[in-house]
Design a protein around this motif. Structure first.
Motif, PDB file in Angstrom:
ATOM      1  N   SER A   1       0.827  -1.215   0.000  1.00 38.38           N
ATOM      2  CA  SER A   1       0.000   0.000   0.000  1.00 38.38           C
ATOM      3  C   SER A   1       0.855   1.256   0.000  1.00 38.38           C
ATOM      4  O   SER A   1       0.452   2.291  -0.565  1.00 38.38           O
ATOM      5  CB  SER A   1      -0.929   0.018   1.217  1.00 38.38           C
ATOM      6  OG  SER A   1      -0.194   0.138   2.426  1.00 38.38           O
ATOM      7  N   VAL A   2       2.031   1.207   0.607  1.00 43.21           N
ATOM      8  CA  VAL A   2       2.916   2.365   0.592  1.00 43.21           C
ATOM      9  C   VAL A   2       3.420   2.621  -0.827  1.00 43.21           C
ATOM     10  O   VAL A   2       3.511   3.770  -1.272  1.00 43.21           O
ATOM     11  CB  VAL A   2       4.081   2.175   1.582  1.00 43.21           C
ATOM     12  CG1 VAL A   2       5.103   3.288   1.432  1.00 43.21           C
ATOM     13  CG2 VAL A   2       3.550   2.128   3.014  1.00 43.21           C
TER      14      VAL A   2
ATOM     15  N   GLY B   1      -4.947   1.632  -2.244  1.00 42.53           N
ATOM     16  CA  GLY B   1      -4.562   1.067  -0.962  1.00 42.53           C
ATOM     17  C   GLY B   1      -4.384   2.153   0.064  1.00 42.53           C
ATOM     18  O   GLY B   1      -4.638   3.333  -0.183  1.00 42.53           O
ATOM     19  N   GLY B   2      -3.966   1.728   1.281  1.00 40.10           N
ATOM     20  CA  GLY B   2      -3.619   2.678   2.327  1.00 40.10           C
ATOM     21  C   GLY B   2      -4.573   2.749   3.482  1.00 40.10           C
ATOM     22  O   GLY B   2      -4.275   3.400   4.478  1.00 40.10           O
TER      23      GLY B   2
ATOM     24  N   ALA C   1      -4.643  -2.186   5.867  1.00 32.54           N
ATOM     25  CA  ALA C   1      -3.897  -0.964   5.595  1.00 32.54           C
ATOM     26  C   ALA C   1      -2.625  -1.232   4.808  1.00 32.54           C
ATOM     27  O   ALA C   1      -2.104  -0.337   4.141  1.00 32.54           O
ATOM     28  CB  ALA C   1      -3.547  -0.268   6.907  1.00 32.54           C
ATOM     29  N   GLU C   2      -2.099  -2.462   4.852  1.00 30.26           N
ATOM     30  CA  GLU C   2      -0.843  -2.779   4.187  1.00 30.26           C
ATOM     31  C   GLU C   2      -1.038  -3.358   2.795  1.00 30.26           C
ATOM     32  O   GLU C   2      -0.122  -3.335   1.973  1.00 30.26           O
ATOM     33  CB  GLU C   2      -0.029  -3.768   5.031  1.00 30.26           C
ATOM     34  CG  GLU C   2       0.403  -3.248   6.378  1.00 30.26           C
ATOM     35  CD  GLU C   2      -0.680  -3.345   7.437  1.00 30.26           C
ATOM     36  OE1 GLU C   2      -1.718  -4.021   7.158  1.00 30.26           O
ATOM     37  OE2 GLU C   2      -0.533  -2.743   8.514  1.00 30.26           O
ATOM     38  N   GLY C   3      -2.210  -3.911   2.500  1.00 31.03           N
ATOM     39  CA  GLY C   3      -2.436  -4.579   1.225  1.00 31.03           C
ATOM     40  C   GLY C   3      -2.673  -3.602   0.090  1.00 31.03           C
ATOM     41  O   GLY C   3      -2.813  -2.390   0.272  1.00 31.03           O
TER      42      GLY C   3
ATOM     43  N   TRP D   1      -6.592   8.190   4.399  1.00 36.61           N
ATOM     44  CA  TRP D   1      -5.450   7.372   4.013  1.00 36.61           C
ATOM     45  C   TRP D   1      -5.668   6.630   2.692  1.00 36.61           C
ATOM     46  O   TRP D   1      -4.730   6.008   2.174  1.00 36.61           O
ATOM     47  CB  TRP D   1      -5.163   6.341   5.108  1.00 36.61           C
ATOM     48  CG  TRP D   1      -4.570   6.932   6.342  1.00 36.61           C
ATOM     49  CD1 TRP D   1      -5.230   7.558   7.356  1.00 36.61           C
ATOM     50  CD2 TRP D   1      -3.189   6.961   6.691  1.00 36.61           C
ATOM     51  NE1 TRP D   1      -4.358   7.974   8.322  1.00 36.61           N
ATOM     52  CE2 TRP D   1      -3.091   7.612   7.946  1.00 36.61           C
ATOM     53  CE3 TRP D   1      -2.028   6.500   6.094  1.00 36.61           C
ATOM     54  CZ2 TRP D   1      -1.871   7.800   8.597  1.00 36.61           C
ATOM     55  CZ3 TRP D   1      -0.814   6.686   6.735  1.00 36.61           C
ATOM     56  CH2 TRP D   1      -0.744   7.339   7.973  1.00 36.61           C
ATOM     57  N   LEU D   2      -6.851   6.666   2.168  1.00 33.40           N
ATOM     58  CA  LEU D   2      -7.165   5.909   0.956  1.00 33.40           C
ATOM     59  C   LEU D   2      -6.730   6.686  -0.275  1.00 33.40           C
ATOM     60  O   LEU D   2      -7.167   7.820  -0.504  1.00 33.40           O
ATOM     61  CB  LEU D   2      -8.667   5.632   0.898  1.00 33.40           C
ATOM     62  CG  LEU D   2      -9.139   4.695  -0.218  1.00 33.40           C
ATOM     63  CD1 LEU D   2      -8.606   3.283  -0.001  1.00 33.40           C
ATOM     64  CD2 LEU D   2     -10.665   4.676  -0.279  1.00 33.40           C
TER      65      LEU D   2
END
Length: 566
Positions: A269-270, A351-352, A414-416, A332-333
């Motif tokens: 996601s980062v 992601g995010g 949050a990581e995917g 965060w999206l």
């Protein structure tokens, strides 16, 4: 940047990364908005590059690289002695890997200070450095077959690796080295300054000196390596453009040839966050940072060459065609989206955030009253975890209301990373991509231009160079066909010379033939010619060139809009 850490310190960082509140623990039901009708730029896969991403002529293999649509790499210089990240022998100098990178449709910068074995670099004096520079440049000039060297990177992270006490100021050292390179090579771009972090005062001082000494970089380079630094990228770009304007420097392309932090390099996601802002705020290219092993495309492949979760996020991104369209994040999206009008495909990579979220896609009136939607995911696992394929979370047919559809993406982590693909009901207009826009291809020593008469709104002009391997002009199309056979390739072109012009045509490293372009009504006034190409199943590389190694050169001039295979 390479690691300068003890094993204990590195372990502490990795453990600490899992404890740091870098990503949201839970979501508030956010929506990423996609506006299909709001074009940001043609698709060029800005974020699909890597530092030391290619380890050899076969690692990763060209077949592994092609689906990622890489745009460029930074590699060490010919004759490198550099031992990065605990390596026991040097690897992957720019000329050794040039064939693999070219076959994958990418270009590369040569990082000159990686001629030294250690990092931080150990300065050996000006005589030593200038002898090294002469040798590196001559090695490149002798490689008359290599077309993909798009820049000399004079130094790496001078804000902390330049030995001011022994070598004098970096700005003076930049000028001295720039001038030395230009005594031997007046053609290849020079890029810099390569700072580890963006800093206004430092950039202003560097560019002031560069302008006063006529050594302004051809492309501006800095690194973005801090956790969540994607939140600051727009400010850095705006500040840099303001400095250009203040100093009267014409706009330079921005290349972020290291992005993503040590702590977050393995989080899919980062990577999506970074890709999104790099596209949105105008980078020309960007390279995943080299924190770990060379030749894994910086964690897109495991050490034994199998895909990771991040690989699939970049493969979704690599499949984008047509135009990048506007996305509006919420909380965060975030995500990046493309619209391929030739097939009517909207491709969103996001992601995010965690929990139940959504993607709202506007501008779908031409898709009809209903659309087919596929939602897929990959987990938040890192560079050592093999992920054989994404997981298809849902497939559905949804009604379009007012030209819009809202797609739920439930159960996010949050990581995917996630993909939403939208087509008219019944699927895209063709089962495989047949039209390839020139502006989406690898454009070397030519320019992407806009025109209402061009398909997709853009075309490639200025395909004029044929003097040598540094100035040759060509367009490399990466195409993906379902079966091995002969295809009719229809080239949409413009020729305003009033006489027939020619390009060279070669594909998959084969022999050259000549394509003739009769005159059209003028520049950016398009017509078509057709030729036959014999392609193998899967990915193929097709080059149309005014100049290229082993080709005697085209005649006259022509512009390219697209190719179509049938």
């Amino acid at each position: 940047m390479r690691r300068v850490l003890s094993r204990a310190c590195a372990l502490a960082l990795v453990v600490g990364a899992s404890l740091a509140p870098a990503l949201p623990a839970e979501a508030a039901g956010n929506t990423l908005t996609v506006d299909v009708g709001n074009v940001v730029r043609p698709v060029t896969h800005v974020g699909s590059g890597g530092l030391y991403g290619v380890g050899s002529d076969t690692k990763p293999t060209t077949d592994q690289l092609l689906p990622l649509s890489p745009i460029s790499f930074t590699q060490p210089p010919p004759g490198t002695t550099h031992l990065g990240n605990g390596a026991t022998e040097p690897c992957c100098d720019a000329l050794d890997v040039a064939g693999n990178i070219t076959r994958a449709g990418a270009q590369q910068f040569i990082r000159m200070p990686d001629i030294y074995p250690t990092f931080p670099y150990e300065w050996q004096g000006w005589t030593d450095w200038e002898n090294k520079v002469r040798t590196m440049v001559q090695d490149r000039l002798d490689a008359t077959w290599a077309t993909n060297i798009q820049g000399w990177e004079i130094w790496n992270e001078p804000d902390w690796t330049w030995d001011t006490a022994a070598a004098g100021s970096f700005n003076d050292g930049w000028t001295r080295t720039h001038r030395l390179i230009r005594t031997m090579d007046t053609v290849t771009p020079i890029v810099g300054p390569g700072y580890a972090t963006y800093n206004h005062d430092r950039m202003l001082a560097f560019l002031t000196n560069a302008k006063n000494t006529n050594t302004v970089p051809d492309a501006i380079v800095w690194h973005e390596l801090d956790d969540m630094n994607w939140n600051s990228f727009d400010e850095h770009v705006a500040d840099y453009r303001a400095i250009e304007n203040q100093l009267g420097i014409s706009p330079r392309p921005i290349a972020i040839n290291e992005y993503n932090s040590y702590n977050q390099m393995d989080i899919p996601s980062v990577a999506v966050h970074w890709i999104s802002v790099l596209e949105r705020y105008g980078a020309r290219e960007a390279h995943r940072a080299y924190w770990f092993e060379a030749g894994t495309f910086d964690g897109l492949f495991t050490l034994d060459g199998r895909p990771t979760a991040s690989y699939w996020a970049y493969r979704w991104y690599g499949a984008m065609a047509g135009n990048v369209v506007r996305t509006t994040p919420q909380s965060w999206l975030d995500g990046v989206a493309s619209y391929d009008s030739t097939r009517k495909i909207v491709n969103v990579v996001l992601g995010g955030d965690s929990g139940n979220n959504a993607v709202r896609i506007n501008g779908l009136s031409s898709f009809g009253s209903s659309v087919d939607v596929t939602v897929s995911s990959v987990p938040g696992s890192g560079r050592h975890t093999y992920v054989p394929a994404p997981t298809v979370m849902s497939t559905s047919t949804m009604s379009v209301s007012g030209g819009s559809v809202t797609v739920p993406v439930d159960g996010m982590t949050a990581e995917g990373a996630y993909q939403v693909v939208v087509t008219p009901a019944g699927g895209p207009t063709s089962s495989w991509q047949q039209t390839y826009e020139a502006e989406n291809a690898t454009v070397v020593n030519a320019q992407t231009r806009s025109s209402s008469g061009a398909s997709n709104g853009y075309y490639v002009g200025g395909i004029d160079g044929s003097a040598d391997m540094r100035s040759d002009s060509f367009v490399d199309f990466t195409v993906n066909v379902p079966t091995a056979r002969s295809y009719t390739m229809t080239i949409r072109y413009a020729n305003g010379t009033g006489a027939t012009s020619t390009h060279g045509l070669a594909y998959n490293g084969g022999a050259w033939s000549t394509v003739s372009y009769p005159p059209t009504a003028g520049w950016a006034q398009f017509s078509t010619v057709s030729v036959t190409v014999d392609l193998h199943a899967g990915y193929n590389m097709i080059r149309l060139a005014k100049g290229s190694p082993y080709f005697s050169g085209g005649t006259g001039y022509a512009e390219l809009d697209s190719i179509r295979l049938s």
